[in-house]
Design a protein around this motif. Structure first.
Motif, PDB file in Angstrom:
ATOM      1  N   GLN A 114       0.821  -1.199   0.000  1.00 23.91           N
ATOM      2  CA  GLN A 114       0.000   0.000   0.000  1.00 23.91           C
ATOM      3  C   GLN A 114       0.863   1.261   0.000  1.00 23.91           C
ATOM      4  N   ALA A 115       1.982   1.223   0.716  1.00 28.95           N
ATOM      5  CA  ALA A 115       2.886   2.369   0.731  1.00 28.95           C
ATOM      6  C   ALA A 115       3.459   2.636  -0.662  1.00 28.95           C
ATOM      7  N   LEU A 116       3.830   1.574  -1.373  1.00 33.33           N
ATOM      8  CA  LEU A 116       4.356   1.729  -2.732  1.00 33.33           C
ATOM      9  C   LEU A 116       3.299   2.282  -3.681  1.00 33.33           C
ATOM     10  N   LEU A 117       2.070   1.739  -3.580  1.00 32.37           N
ATOM     11  CA  LEU A 117       0.996   2.221  -4.448  1.00 32.37           C
ATOM     12  C   LEU A 117       0.678   3.690  -4.182  1.00 32.37           C
ATOM     13  N   SER A 118       0.573   4.040  -2.910  1.00 29.51           N
ATOM     14  CA  SER A 118       0.251   5.417  -2.553  1.00 29.51           C
ATOM     15  C   SER A 118       1.328   6.373  -3.056  1.00 29.51           C
ATOM     16  N   SER A 119       2.602   5.987  -2.902  1.00 30.59           N
ATOM     17  CA  SER A 119       3.698   6.819  -3.377  1.00 30.59           C
ATOM     18  C   SER A 119       3.652   6.962  -4.893  1.00 30.59           C
ATOM     19  N   HIS A 120       3.376   5.858  -5.587  1.00 35.37           N
ATOM     20  CA  HIS A 120       3.317   5.890  -7.054  1.00 35.37           C
ATOM     21  C   HIS A 120       2.168   6.775  -7.544  1.00 35.37           C
TER      22      HIS A 120
END
Length: 218
Positions: free
Chosen positions: A128-134
């Motif tokens: 979720q952290a990667l998706l949110s950052s992307h």
């Protein structure tokens, strides 16, 4: 009545199954259920821990036997390796099925941490952290602050995707599970879940029976 008598006779006459066999049956059932259920089921912690402990011991046994020139020992080694690969396949496939559901509905399962193992919770947080950052880097940062949420429920409309609880599933009744309500096009009817019956029903109808172990998905 006849089924009860048959169960009693079977329990008396049949020798108890070894724990290894029981775990294999339970793991196979958990694998099939996880692959066919539309939503994530509670993680079978105790079962997976027992299986992984046994896998570790079997790997050690295989390593100790590797290199022997005894033909009989080599044949035993082949059997052990085959059984090991079977357990590893089931565990890997079970985990893949669960990860696929987490990837499909990450925001939904963020609110249901009890269903996940510690590693799955860690994976979900990182995912979720990667998706949110992307998303933020790609386009969300250009939106007004009040429109940057990915789990907004303003206006009575939720942005959080959820599994289809009314998806049809095939199931087999393992133990009498009582009467359930079936929603038809125009009316509600009832069906009695008797041992041995096979049904096609909505997942929401049989979900609790599956979690109790009275019904299995097929």
């Amino acid at each position: 009545m006849d089924d009860d008598i048959a169960d009693i006779l079977a329990s008396v006459s049949a020798p108890p199954l070894p724990q290894r066999t029981l775990d294999l049956q339970a793991l196979t059932r958990a694998w099939v259920t996880e692959r066919t259920a539309p939503e994530l089921l509670p993680y079978p912690t105790e079962l997976v821990e027992r299986v992984m402990e046994r896998v570790g011991k079997q790997i050690s046994t295989i390593e100790d036997m590797t290199g022997t020139m005894d033909p009989q020992a080599n044949f035993t080694l082949v059997i052990l390796q085959t059984e090991l690969e079977r357990f590893k396949f089931l565990v890997r496939s079970l985990v893949r099925a669960r990860i696929a559901k987490i990837d499909a509905y990450p925001h939904h399962y963020l609110t249901l941490p009890a269903l996940l193992s510690p590693l799955e919770r860690q994976y979900l947080a990182s995912h979720q952290a990667l998706l949110s950052s992307h998303y933020s880097t790609s386009f969300l940062s250009t939106f007004p602050t009040n429109l940057q949420k990915l789990d907004d429920t303003a206006g009575g409309i939720s942005m959080v995707d959820k599994p289809d609880e009314d998806a049809a599933v095939f199931c087999r009744v393992l133990r009498d599970a009582g009467v359930v309500e079936i929603q038809g096009p125009s009316q509600v009817s009832e069906a009695e879940l008797k041992r041995g019956d096979v049904w096609v029903m909505r997942w929401s109808t049989v979900r609790e029976a599956v979690r109790r172990g009275d019904v299995e998905l097929i």
